[in-house]
Design an enzyme around this catalytic site. Structure first.
Site, PDB file in Angstrom:
ATOM      1  CD  GLN A  58      -2.726  -1.383   2.780  1.00  0.00           C
ATOM      2  OE1 GLN A  58      -2.793  -2.000   2.984  1.00  0.00           O
ATOM      3  NE2 GLN A  58      -3.411  -0.273   2.504  1.00  0.00           N
TER       4      GLN A  58
ATOM      5  NE  ARG B 285     -13.532   0.438   3.943  1.00  0.00           N
ATOM      6  CZ  ARG B 285     -13.896  -0.542   3.130  1.00  0.00           C
ATOM      7  NH1 ARG B 285     -13.774  -1.648   2.889  1.00  0.00           N
ATOM      8  NH2 ARG B 285     -14.032   0.358   1.924  1.00  0.00           N
ATOM      9  CB  CYS B 286     -10.020   2.675  10.614  1.00  0.00           C
ATOM     10  SG  CYS B 286      -8.517   1.947  12.092  1.00  0.00           S
TER      11      CYS B 286
ATOM     12  CD  GLU C 183      -9.346   4.395   6.228  1.00  0.00           C
ATOM     13  OE1 GLU C 183      -9.018   5.383   6.903  1.00  0.00           O
ATOM     14  OE2 GLU C 183      -8.117   4.209   5.548  1.00  0.00           O
TER      15      GLU C 183
END
Lengths: 290, 158, 221, 801
Positions: free
Chosen positions: D236, D383-384, D753
């Protein structure tokens, strides 16, 4: 996640398969749908030197009826069970249960015979077989023998089938008038084994339960037949009181192992709850309410 | 272990390959035959990313031996395109935003392809159970359901 | 040091059974009592014969005696299609003649290096009425790695199942001490096909040659 | 300017900001032509597989490779001893700690990497892994973080013994990593002392795993001839990987090329740099052949980047009307065996101090202590944004706890405490400057849409009948878009984002951006941004990411930073081009720049509507006819350093029915209103919300990595680890309001998110609310049927009369 090396055999007849099994003894394993065995091999828990693939033996497929018995060849897949008009008509418990197993892709490979013979306590067909009073047609080099489901399951992964034998077919009686069935299965998600499940097959005449079979999944080393619960209800009209008594008896025989699905207390209660629901549903079907 | 010659059709083409008995169908398709559309997500037959069509049935190719495909017919996502025309499902997945990272998509499409033949006019509930063997981490499934419904509609009217 | 951060964890874990907030007890603790239809002298004599006890268990084999209290051995496990082999060390931590008690430790790693198993066993024989004896076994079994992750589901049930078979063997062996002849192994279906211990009770079983009959209580913490 | 049908048409042709256009990346994915790491096959490529520890804590007494090396097809077996001469047996983590690449004398978590086998195919590699004999001496395992700092706790990191810091401040115990605190402690304590009402609850954000459908992996390829190293990797943050690889290997950064191809989901799992990557790179350098290493799913769940494991104690002080006066939070953070959580380097607890949420809380104090345990390292943002899920969970649960104590409706207590619309920009007690928001409007819209009063009435009726129904609310504020470089860096590199745009002579565009899509649809969204800024149709704008040889330095995609930072870089770079285009247009039209006005896709002379130059005209002219003193060409680069974070928010509502006999929770309704500022592609936004809610559902209801007392991990395959299927996943209803960010060039805030961060407490509040009429203050996640039933059963609610 790579299976170890093995030699692959693809017999086209049962006799050829039996010869291979005899020849290779405990080094050989039968490959049916493969959805239990291949994962075990990929985890390297199982390392058979020889795989005998039964997928190409025509005589191990198909469902037929004769003399009041339905005979399901062992390599019949779950999806074939689900869509069989014969079963839907005359033994609806099997398609009902099969549709609750795994997922569509797994059901297109997984077989009823594999599910029974693998005898994982989490497998669903063993309890169904007990509830239906099924018999197993077993072939060995000495010929054929027929073994009732009751007593067939000895322990986890352990049955009366010898290593050089093949389960050829399953025989179940055609359901009679006034009969009802249900399989109630609690699971965490699609594809999971049951946290607990209960299979019920019963016959009702004039509001009275003439006969009832109750079998439980994944709450013991094998599928369990809840006989004490059955005798509470046999010959009786269903009442809340009797229902609770029967459920209590069913819970009493459970001896589940705790795992991530839950602890013993939960699983035992869930076996009870699934039994309660299955009896109700089967009764409703038998009396035209379902 | 001695390798075996096997032949089958892959996306309507005849294929002849040499494989070890233990080789998984997904590995042979992806690595020997270089059709990398089908993916590997879990290896325990739970995720469905490796779903393809074998002899007219949806299977998870991580749990099928390549030798078992001998003489069979295999269809992967690469075979959905015919005469340079996208399959209605492919169109619908784009239209309804039925994909994000794309990793589950080939398996989803192949399962949906077979599912719509089993059940050409499914309800939402039927789609949910008929597609339950395929996991997606991105979409929350809602748009995939829409895509399958759209494709079903378009296929019926075609 | 912050006491509020290292205090008792219990208050954290509202509403949980054994599966507390992500920690799960895999250790299986068993305590069992078995009646033996033989005098305590025989039972005690047999209990001290590590090798004989080990041989009660199909699939278990002591390969090397390092000294009087340390042994090396292999335990093969078979359960349906599952086969595993553990190479282990066994250590007699203590033999207490006064209480007729034996404390054994066994541990091993499977031959793939992905799982391990460990057992801590205290076995005691005592006299029962009239020429009868009993054995009390307290065992803790722990497995780690892949076996724990993927075989944990079966561990308790299978241990019990195996013990039932093993106990038959053991009884026949102790009884055989009386008749001065070695008893034939009890015919159990599995043994016809396999020399492996049928199940995950494995290492435990090597050392729990002592275990028989009925178990009386079981707890799992 | 009056909008004519023709203007509208021109705008539509662009398919720019606001257009729910189809995604540009989809054609390849739907045809099986995505290009993921495991699809790569290079000439002479060989395969690596890792030998891993069966113990959580053990000393390695010896490793025997002979049997493995004797297997035909095995090329080498690498252990820590082989990496030592290269000083590569340990590597730095993003959190200032070090991590063993291959276990150096001891293993500290189960499944830790001990050796890598390299073989000619993956089948042989798998066989050889079993043949590597490792002699272990088991050590006591430390599994419970609460026991980490007791006096006789086993010491996990012997390499740190005697060191009073491990990269993130002072340590007070061998298993202690850091203490981090924020806020005014004495004022907070004083407020609590005199408050009319206080509530205190312990709660756990359990250890979970992002579990993208594609696992981690790489193909490392070292070219011995020219000394170039190319690594295809599931990352990522490819540029960070390049910098770290260069630092580790000594290869000049200019000779290291990192390529993140298509990525099959990341969700935070693919931010870190894992031992497998490093060993594959070393192996490729040693062998001079490309080396592929791909994790199995079990390895993925067991060893790479878990999330959370935050053991929190939340406290609120309030007056009798429920107005919150102070907040206090203490956290024990289990970071596993190495501190390799992925946060901006100076933020050991990430952005946890957003924990005052959407509420006007005058004083607050938070403290986080990180400890080592014998578990896999990690602590990533699943996912945050960094530790924001944890922060939002504690405030959103605590406000419900307070509401219950005061018998105030959860919606009402929120309304009383909200930061008001006219308070923005709002300075929070823990130091943040919230950019914009309108919380009451969002909540009211949701309550009306679902008929909140009706639901409460229904709940009361059901309770009277003994049924369990819960209504959960979550009115969250996120903090995303890391971040201003004065506050945020990764290993010293500021957390800016970059964009390079080239407009070709015929008017089409290529743009390169330092982020990397893992399914978010960057190729579409960025094209739409540039389309609107440049007046060139998004179809003609090609977006490239992930190749460090071509893309300018960027910090990657995580923490919802793509639109807030990357999108801002794209817009700013495009505006630079437009500025130059204006000069060229003025030159072509022979007017001054000030006489021109921008009109969708062209400059027109003010007052002379027929005198226009389209961007297409200008692009052509840029390569043959520019004013004196202006360079030829039409391109720009922008490194965007955001002035602030962005603060997306939302109001969610969840209705659950609980089967009291099985403990199963059925989500009957979930209504999600998000405000992410300016909306670029509504279709993609909705898709992101669906996905984030589904992941939130999974975390709240069933996901957990479970360990036993020996440190064995359980549930580490998809047999057990809960990824909901079509059948379990609820139906999602979405809605929105738009409150643009004042400091973002487009007003956009980021969205992917929010549904995860806001969703988790919403589900949890709903389950807890089902029991709010009973003496139960808080039930921890995951709310699996089993655990919910335990509560029901303990209360005797499942008794049959």
């Amino acid at each position: 996640m790579i299976p170890p090396e093995f030699e692959y055999h693809r017999p086209e007849t049962i006799d050829q398969a039996l010869v291979l099994l005899t020849q290779h003894g405990e080094e050989a394993k039968i490959l049916a749908g493969g959805h239990s065995l291949l994962p075990l091999m990929k985890l390297r828990f199982a390392e058979p030197a020889h795989l005998v693939d039964l997928n190409f033996i025509e005589s191990l497929r198909g469902i037929k009826e004769s003399n009041g018995l339905i005979e399901i060849a062992a390599m019949t897949t779950e999806s074939q069970l689900i869509t069989s008009p014969l079963l839907l008509d005359k033994c609806p418990l099997i398609p009902d249960a099969a549709s609750q197993i795994a997922d569509p892709q797994v059901r297109s490979r997984g077989t009823i015979g594999g599910d029974i013979v693998h005898a994982d306590p989490g497998n669903d067909h063993p309890a169904i077989m007990l509830a239906l009073e099924a018999s197993f047609v077993i072939l060995g080099s000495n010929g054929e023998r027929i073994v009732p489901a009751s007593g067939f399951f000895l322990g986890a992964f352990d049955t009366q089938l010898e290593e050089n034998e093949i389960l050829k077919a399953i025989q179940v009686p055609v359901s009679v008038a006034g009969s009802g069935h249900a399989y109630c299965k609690l699971k965490r998600k699609t594809g999971d084994f049951a946290t607990a499940a209960s299979a019920v097959s019963l016959v009702v005449e004039g509001g009275v339960c003439k006969k009832i079979n109750i079998a439980l999944t994944n709450v013991g080393a094998t599928a369990l037949k809840a006989e004490a619960a059955e005798s509470i209800l046999t010959g009786q009209t269903l009442s809340d009181l009797l229902m609770e008594k029967a459920v209590e008896k069913a819970m009493a025989i459970c001896d589940p192992a705790e795992d991530l699905r839950g602890d013993r207390e939960y699983k035992i209660h869930m076996a009870g709850e699934m039994t309660r629901r299955a009896i109700r549903e089967a009764f409703a079907k038998a009396t035209g309410g379902g | 272990m001695a390798k075996k010659h096997i032949s089958f059709t892959l996306n309507r083409q005849n294929i002849d390959v040499l494989v070890e008995p233990r080789e998984l169908l997904i590995h042979v398709i992806r690595e020997q035959l270089q059709k990398t559309g089908s993916h590997i997500g879990c290896e325990t037959s739970h995720c469905g990313a490796c779903t393809l069509d074998l002899n007219g049935q949806s299977v998870k190719a991580c749990t099928v031996l390549a030798v078992q495909a001998e003489g069979g017919e295999v269809l992967t996502v690469e075979g959905l395109l015919q005469n340079d025309k996208l399959h209605p499902l492919q169109e619908a997945f784009m239209q309804e935003h039925g994909l994000q990272c794309g990793f589950c998509t080939p398996g989803m499409l192949m399962r949906a392809y077979r599912f719509l033949q089993e059940n050409p006019q499914p309800t939402e509930a039927e789609i949910r159970s008929g597609m339950a063997g395929n996991l997606c981490r991105c979409t929350g499934y809602q748009n995939i359901i829409k895509a399958v419904q759209t494709a079903a509609k378009n296929m019926a009217s075609a | 040091m912050r006491k509020d951060l290292i205090s008792e964890p219990s208050s954290f874990y509202i509403n949980d059974g054994l599966q507390k907030y992500g920690y799960w007890k895999m250790k299986i603790t068993l305590e069992k009592k078995y009646a033996i239809d033989a005098p305590v002298e025989n039972s005690w004599a047999f209990l001290q014969d590590i090798k004989a006890v080990a041989e009660c268990m199909p699939g278990a084999e002591i390969t090397e005696k390092i000294d009087s209290t340390h042994y090396k051995g292999i335990v093969k496990v078979k359960l349906g299609p599952i086969k595993m082999a553990f190479n282990g060390d066994f250590n007699i931590a203590d033999i207490n003649a006064k209480d007729k008690e034996l404390h054994l430790l066994g541990k091993g790693v499977d031959n793939k290096g992905t799982s391990s198993a460990k057992m801590d066993l205290v076995a005691q024989v005592c006299a029962n009425n009239h020429n009868h004896s009993a054995l009390i076994a307290r065992a803790e079994v722990t497995v780690t790695g892949k076996l724990a992750s993927f075989g944990g589901r079966m561990l308790t049930q299978v241990s019990e199942q195996i013990l039932k078979q093993f106990s038959q063997q053991f009884i026949s062996q102790v009884l055989a001490l009386d008749s001065e002849t070695k008893a034939k192994p009890v015919q159990i279906k599995r043994q016809q096909n396999s020399q492996s211990l049928n199940g995950l009770a494995l290492i435990w079983a090597v050392l729990t040659g002592f275990i028989k009959n009925i178990f009386t209580s079981r707890s799992k913490k | 300017m009056a909008s004519t049908p023709e203007d509208k048409q021109r705008k539509e042709n662009l398919a720019g900001i606001g257009c729910a256009r189809k995604r540009k990346e989809d054609p390849r994915f739907i045809q099986g032509k995505g290009h993921y790491v495991d699809d790569i096959k290079l000439p002479d490529m060989v395969y690596g597989a890792l030998v891993r520890s069966p113990y959580a804590h053990a000393r390695i007494k010896g490793i025997n490779k002979d049997a493995a090396l004797a297997l035909p097809g095995v090329l080498t077996v690498l252990t820590a001893d082989d990496l030592k001469p290269l000083k590569l047996h340990w590597m730095p983590t993003l959190a200032g700690d070090v991590q063993a690449v291959l276990a150096d004398e001891k293993v500290c978590f189960q499944q830790q990497e001990v050796a890598m086998v390299i073989a000619t195919d993956r089948y042989i590699a798998a066989d050889a892994v079993e043949l590597v004999e490792v002699d272990y001496e088991e050590l006591p395992a430390l599994v419970d973080p609460h026991q980490a700092m007791v006096d006789d706790a086993p010491v996990i990191r012997e390499d740190l013994v005697g060191k009073d810091e491990a990269g993130q401040g002072k340590r007070i115990h061998d298993n202690h990593i850091f203490s981090w605190e924020v806020g005014d402690k004495s004022k907070t304590d004083a407020t609590f002392k005199k408050a009319a009402v206080t509530v205190k609850e312990e709660m756990l954000n359990q250890r979970v795993h992002p579990c993208p459908l594609e696992t981690c992996g790489c193909v490392a390829s070292f070219d011995k001839v020219n000394g170039h190293l190319t690594v295809h990797i599931t990352s990522q943050a490819p540029h960070i990987v390049r910098t770290v690889v260069s630092m580790l290997s000594g290869i000049a950064e200019s000779k290291v090329r990192i390529i993140s191809p298509d990525i099959g989901g990341g969700f935070g799992n693919k931010v870190g740099i894992y031992p497998g990557y490093v060993v594959a790179i070393v192996a490729s350098i040693v062998l001079g052949q490309p080396v592929k290493w791909i994790e199995s799913r079990i390895e993925n769940l067991s060893s790479t980047a878990f999330a959370r494991d935050y053991h929190m104690v939340g406290e609120l002080a309030a007056d009798k009307n429920g107005l919150i006066q102070a907040m206090r939070v203490n956290v024990l953070a289990d970071h596993g065996a190495f501190n390799s959580h992925a946060q901006p380097t100076k933020w050991p607890a990430g952005l946890f101090s957003i924990c005052t949420g959407s509420y006007d809380i005058p004083v607050a104090y938070a403290r986080v202590d990180g400890v080592y345990t014998n578990k896999a390292p990690g602590g990533v943002a699943y996912r945050c944004s960094f530790r924001v899920t944890e922060a939002v969970y504690v405030i959103e649960r605590m406000i419900d706890v307070l509401a219950k104590k005061l018998a105030i409706d959860p919606a009402e207590i929120r309304r009383r405490n909200f930061i008001k619309a006219d308070q923005f920009p709002y300075q929070s007690a823990l130091g943040w400057s919230y950019d914009s928001g309108n919380y009451p409007a969002a909540l009211d819209k949701v309550l009306e849409a679902v008929d909140y009063e009706g639901l409460r009435k229904e709940q009361a009726e059901k309770r009277a009948r003994g049924e369990l129904m819960g209504i959960g609310l979550s009115t969250f504020t996120e903090i995303v878009g890391a971040g201003p470089s004065k506050a945020c860096d990764v290993l010293g590199v500021g957390m800016f984002e970059s964009c390079e745009i080239r407009v070709h002579p015929t008017g089409s565009v290529i743009a390169r951006i330092g982020t990397i899509s893992q399914g978010q649809g960057h190729q579409t969204t960025y094209a739409q941004i540039i389309a609107s800024e440049l007046g060139i149709p998004s179809d003609q704008i090609q977006i490239e990411e992930g190749d460090t040889d071509t893309v300018p330095y960027g910090l990657g995609t995580y923490g919802s930073r793509s639109t807030p930072v990357g999108g801002a870089a794209a817009a700013t770079a495009a505006r630079k081009i437009r500025d130059k285009a204006r000069k060229i247009a003025a030159h072509l039209l022979d007017v001054s720049e000030q006489d021109l006005e921008w009109d969708i896709d062209r400059f027109r002379v003010e007052g002379a509507p027929d005198q226009v130059k389209t961007m297409k005209d200008i692009a052509w002219a840029a390569y043959n006819n520019v004013p004196d003193g202006l360079e030829m060409g039409l391109e720009s680069v922008n490194y965007y350093d955001p002035p602030n974070f962005t603060f997306p928010f939302g109001a969610y509502l969840c209705v659950v029915d609980i089967d009291k006999y099985t403990g199963e929770t059925k989500v009957r309704r979930f209504y999600a209103l998000d405000d992410c500022g300016t909306r670029i592609n509504p279709m993609i936004i909705e898709g992101q919300i669906h996905g984030g809610l589904t992941e939130a559902f999974a975390v709240a209801m069933e996901q957990q990595l479970v360990f036993d007392e020996s440190g064995s991990i359980h549930g580490n395959s998809l047999m057990d680890y809960f990824l909901p299927t079509f059948v379990e996943t609820p139906v999602w209803e979405t809605d929105y309001t738009v409150t643009p960010s004042p400091h973002h060039p487009l007003g956009a805030k980021g969205v992917a998110e929010s549904p995860h961060v806001g969703g988790i407490p919403c589900f949890s509040n709903a389950v807890n609310d089902a029991f709010s009429h009973l003496d139960i203050k808080h039930i921890n996640m995951p709310h699996s049927a089993f655990r919910v039933w335990k509560t029901i059963h303990a209360q005797g609610l499942d008794k049959r009369t």
